[in-house]
Design a protein around this motif. Structure first.
Motif, PDB file in Angstrom:
ATOM      1  N   LYS A   1      -2.856 -13.172  -5.683  1.00 41.21           N
ATOM      2  CA  LYS A   1      -3.772 -12.076  -5.974  1.00 41.21           C
ATOM      3  C   LYS A   1      -3.735 -11.051  -4.843  1.00 41.21           C
ATOM      4  CE  LYS A   1      -8.636 -11.085  -6.821  1.00 41.21           C
ATOM      5  NZ  LYS A   1      -9.983 -11.633  -6.897  1.00 41.21           N
ATOM      6  N   ASN A   2      -3.754 -11.509  -3.612  1.00 41.78           N
ATOM      7  CA  ASN A   2      -3.697 -10.599  -2.468  1.00 41.78           C
ATOM      8  C   ASN A   2      -2.386  -9.835  -2.432  1.00 41.78           C
ATOM      9  OD1 ASN A   2      -6.244 -11.349  -1.623  1.00 41.78           O
ATOM     10  ND2 ASN A   2      -5.491 -12.932  -0.249  1.00 41.78           N
ATOM     11  N   VAL A   3      -1.294 -10.492  -2.752  1.00 37.77           N
ATOM     12  CA  VAL A   3       0.018  -9.831  -2.774  1.00 37.77           C
ATOM     13  C   VAL A   3       0.042  -8.746  -3.851  1.00 37.77           C
ATOM     14  CG1 VAL A   3       2.462 -10.201  -3.323  1.00 37.77           C
ATOM     15  CG2 VAL A   3       1.275 -11.769  -1.800  1.00 37.77           C
ATOM     16  N   ARG A   4      -0.518  -9.042  -5.032  1.00 38.79           N
ATOM     17  CA  ARG A   4      -0.557  -8.056  -6.111  1.00 38.79           C
ATOM     18  C   ARG A   4      -1.411  -6.856  -5.726  1.00 38.79           C
ATOM     19  NH1 ARG A   4      -1.662 -12.543  -9.265  1.00 38.79           N
ATOM     20  NH2 ARG A   4      -3.769 -11.756  -9.626  1.00 38.79           N
ATOM     21  N   ILE A   5      -2.541  -7.111  -5.067  1.00 44.47           N
ATOM     22  CA  ILE A   5      -3.415  -6.017  -4.645  1.00 44.47           C
ATOM     23  C   ILE A   5      -2.707  -5.128  -3.639  1.00 44.47           C
ATOM     24  CG2 ILE A   5      -5.511  -5.502  -3.332  1.00 44.47           C
ATOM     25  CD1 ILE A   5      -6.815  -7.889  -4.729  1.00 44.47           C
ATOM     26  N   LYS A   6      -2.012  -5.731  -2.662  1.00 46.63           N
ATOM     27  CA  LYS A   6      -1.289  -4.942  -1.666  1.00 46.63           C
ATOM     28  C   LYS A   6      -0.175  -4.131  -2.308  1.00 46.63           C
ATOM     29  CE  LYS A   6      -2.234  -7.889   2.290  1.00 46.63           C
ATOM     30  NZ  LYS A   6      -1.687  -8.822   3.279  1.00 46.63           N
ATOM     31  N   ALA A   7       0.528  -4.715  -3.272  1.00 47.53           N
ATOM     32  CA  ALA A   7       1.606  -3.997  -3.954  1.00 47.53           C
ATOM     33  C   ALA A   7       1.047  -2.832  -4.759  1.00 47.53           C
ATOM     34  CB  ALA A   7       2.377  -4.947  -4.867  1.00 47.53           C
ATOM     35  N   ARG A   8      -0.071  -3.051  -5.436  1.00 47.00           N
ATOM     36  CA  ARG A   8      -0.690  -1.981  -6.218  1.00 47.00           C
ATOM     37  C   ARG A   8      -1.167  -0.853  -5.305  1.00 47.00           C
ATOM     38  NH1 ARG A   8      -4.835  -4.561  -9.430  1.00 47.00           N
ATOM     39  NH2 ARG A   8      -6.132  -4.423  -7.584  1.00 47.00           N
ATOM     40  N   ASP A   9      -1.751  -1.209  -4.169  1.00 43.42           N
ATOM     41  CA  ASP A   9      -2.216  -0.193  -3.227  1.00 43.42           C
ATOM     42  C   ASP A   9      -1.054   0.617  -2.662  1.00 43.42           C
ATOM     43  OD1 ASP A   9      -4.764  -1.056  -3.698  1.00 43.42           O
ATOM     44  OD2 ASP A   9      -4.981  -2.148  -1.801  1.00 43.42           O
ATOM     45  N   ALA A  10       0.054  -0.056  -2.375  1.00 48.68           N
ATOM     46  CA  ALA A  10       1.228   0.648  -1.859  1.00 48.68           C
ATOM     47  C   ALA A  10       1.789   1.602  -2.910  1.00 48.68           C
ATOM     48  CB  ALA A  10       2.298  -0.349  -1.436  1.00 48.68           C
ATOM     49  N   LYS A  11       1.793   1.172  -4.169  1.00 47.76           N
ATOM     50  CA  LYS A  11       2.283   2.028  -5.243  1.00 47.76           C
ATOM     51  C   LYS A  11       1.379   3.241  -5.416  1.00 47.76           C
ATOM     52  CE  LYS A  11       3.470   2.052 -10.118  1.00 47.76           C
ATOM     53  NZ  LYS A  11       3.464   1.316 -11.371  1.00 47.76           N
ATOM     54  N   VAL A  12       0.075   3.021  -5.333  1.00 46.09           N
ATOM     55  CA  VAL A  12      -0.882   4.124  -5.451  1.00 46.09           C
ATOM     56  C   VAL A  12      -0.670   5.123  -4.327  1.00 46.09           C
ATOM     57  CG1 VAL A  12      -3.330   4.685  -5.162  1.00 46.09           C
ATOM     58  CG2 VAL A  12      -2.646   2.930  -6.771  1.00 46.09           C
ATOM     59  N   ALA A  13      -0.493   4.613  -3.115  1.00 48.19           N
ATOM     60  CA  ALA A  13      -0.311   5.498  -1.967  1.00 48.19           C
ATOM     61  C   ALA A  13       0.962   6.323  -2.102  1.00 48.19           C
ATOM     62  CB  ALA A  13      -0.264   4.683  -0.677  1.00 48.19           C
ATOM     63  N   ALA A  14       1.970   5.759  -2.736  1.00 51.86           N
ATOM     64  CA  ALA A  14       3.243   6.462  -2.859  1.00 51.86           C
ATOM     65  C   ALA A  14       3.261   7.453  -4.018  1.00 51.86           C
ATOM     66  CB  ALA A  14       4.380   5.457  -3.040  1.00 51.86           C
ATOM     67  N   THR A  15       2.511   7.181  -5.079  1.00 46.34           N
ATOM     68  CA  THR A  15       2.661   7.990  -6.280  1.00 46.34           C
ATOM     69  C   THR A  15       1.513   8.938  -6.570  1.00 46.34           C
ATOM     70  OG1 THR A  15       1.711   6.218  -7.631  1.00 46.34           O
ATOM     71  CG2 THR A  15       4.108   6.276  -7.411  1.00 46.34           C
ATOM     72  N   ARG A  16       0.301   8.568  -6.224  1.00 44.75           N
ATOM     73  CA  ARG A  16      -0.857   9.384  -6.599  1.00 44.75           C
ATOM     74  C   ARG A  16      -1.093  10.491  -5.579  1.00 44.75           C
ATOM     75  NH1 ARG A  16      -4.401   6.785 -10.381  1.00 44.75           N
ATOM     76  NH2 ARG A  16      -5.456   8.790 -10.345  1.00 44.75           N
ATOM     77  N   SER A  17      -1.613  11.612  -6.073  1.00 39.64           N
ATOM     78  CA  SER A  17      -1.967  12.699  -5.173  1.00 39.64           C
ATOM     79  C   SER A  17      -3.479  12.723  -4.997  1.00 39.64           C
ATOM     80  CB  SER A  17      -1.470  14.037  -5.706  1.00 39.64           C
ATOM     81  OG  SER A  17      -2.257  14.435  -6.799  1.00 39.64           O
ATOM     82  N   LEU A  18      -3.899  13.358  -3.947  1.00 39.67           N
ATOM     83  CA  LEU A  18      -5.317  13.427  -3.616  1.00 39.67           C
ATOM     84  C   LEU A  18      -6.089  14.182  -4.698  1.00 39.67           C
ATOM     85  CD1 LEU A  18      -6.900  12.383  -1.200  1.00 39.67           C
ATOM     86  CD2 LEU A  18      -6.659  14.607  -0.141  1.00 39.67           C
ATOM     87  N   ASP A  19      -5.501  15.231  -5.228  1.00 42.23           N
ATOM     88  CA  ASP A  19      -6.182  16.031  -6.253  1.00 42.23           C
ATOM     89  C   ASP A  19      -6.383  15.263  -7.553  1.00 42.23           C
ATOM     90  OD1 ASP A  19      -6.313  18.170  -4.522  1.00 42.23           O
ATOM     91  OD2 ASP A  19      -4.389  18.989  -5.186  1.00 42.23           O
ATOM     92  N   GLU A  20      -5.373  14.477  -7.952  1.00 45.38           N
ATOM     93  CA  GLU A  20      -5.502  13.686  -9.183  1.00 45.38           C
ATOM     94  C   GLU A  20      -6.679  12.728  -9.101  1.00 45.38           C
ATOM     95  OE1 GLU A  20      -1.890  11.567  -9.566  1.00 45.38           O
ATOM     96  OE2 GLU A  20      -0.730  13.273 -10.268  1.00 45.38           O
ATOM     97  N   VAL A  21      -6.760  12.021  -7.990  1.00 46.17           N
ATOM     98  CA  VAL A  21      -7.812  11.021  -7.829  1.00 46.17           C
ATOM     99  C   VAL A  21      -9.178  11.694  -7.778  1.00 46.17           C
ATOM    100  CG1 VAL A  21      -8.660   9.169  -6.352  1.00 46.17           C
ATOM    101  CG2 VAL A  21      -6.222   9.464  -6.662  1.00 46.17           C
TER     102      VAL A  21
END
Length: 133
Positions: A24-44
């Protein structure tokens, strides 16, 4: 049927719980890394403002349901992640620009460096392409 009191079975159950928690922790870290790489501040920020407006509009009646509340919490976490990542990106870009300027200045101090810069700026692909040569 009750769970057996076999120590081996209880050990296996404990190991399975540890493994699930780790995954679960590994999945959360992977999801957070993906979010940091793909999402922009304005979208969020836009998504958060939409949900907050919906919450404020429906506050008298019901507010947000459980899924929307969880989504709002997740978006707020994503906002923290994305803003921290954008600060890191800006720092890296500034550092790269400084290094590039240092290299350019160092190249301009030597004759060979100046010639190389001039060649890269003012090269003619085909020197004799014109009819007048």
């Amino acid at each position: 049927m009750a769970k057996s009191e076999n120590p081996i079975d209880s050990f296996r159950r404990q190991q399975r719980k540890k493994e699930l928690k780790k995954n679960k922790n590994v999945r959360i870290k992977a999801r957070d890394a993906k979010v940091a790489a793909t999402r922009s501040l304005d979208e969020v920020k836009t998504e958060i403002s939409l949900l907050e407006r919906k919450r404020d509009r429906n506050d008298e009646k019901t507010g947000l349901d459980a899924t929307e509340t969880k989504k709002l919490e997740r978006l707020q976490k994503e906002l923290r992640i994305v803003s921290a990542e954008s600060v890191k990106r800006k720092a890296l870009l500034e550092q790269a620009a400084i290094e590039r300027d240092k290299e350019l200045l160092a190249a301009q101090k030597t004759v060979a460096g100046v010639q190389k810069l001039n060649e890269s700026k003012y090269t003619l692909v085909e020197r004799y392409a014109s009819v007048y040569y």
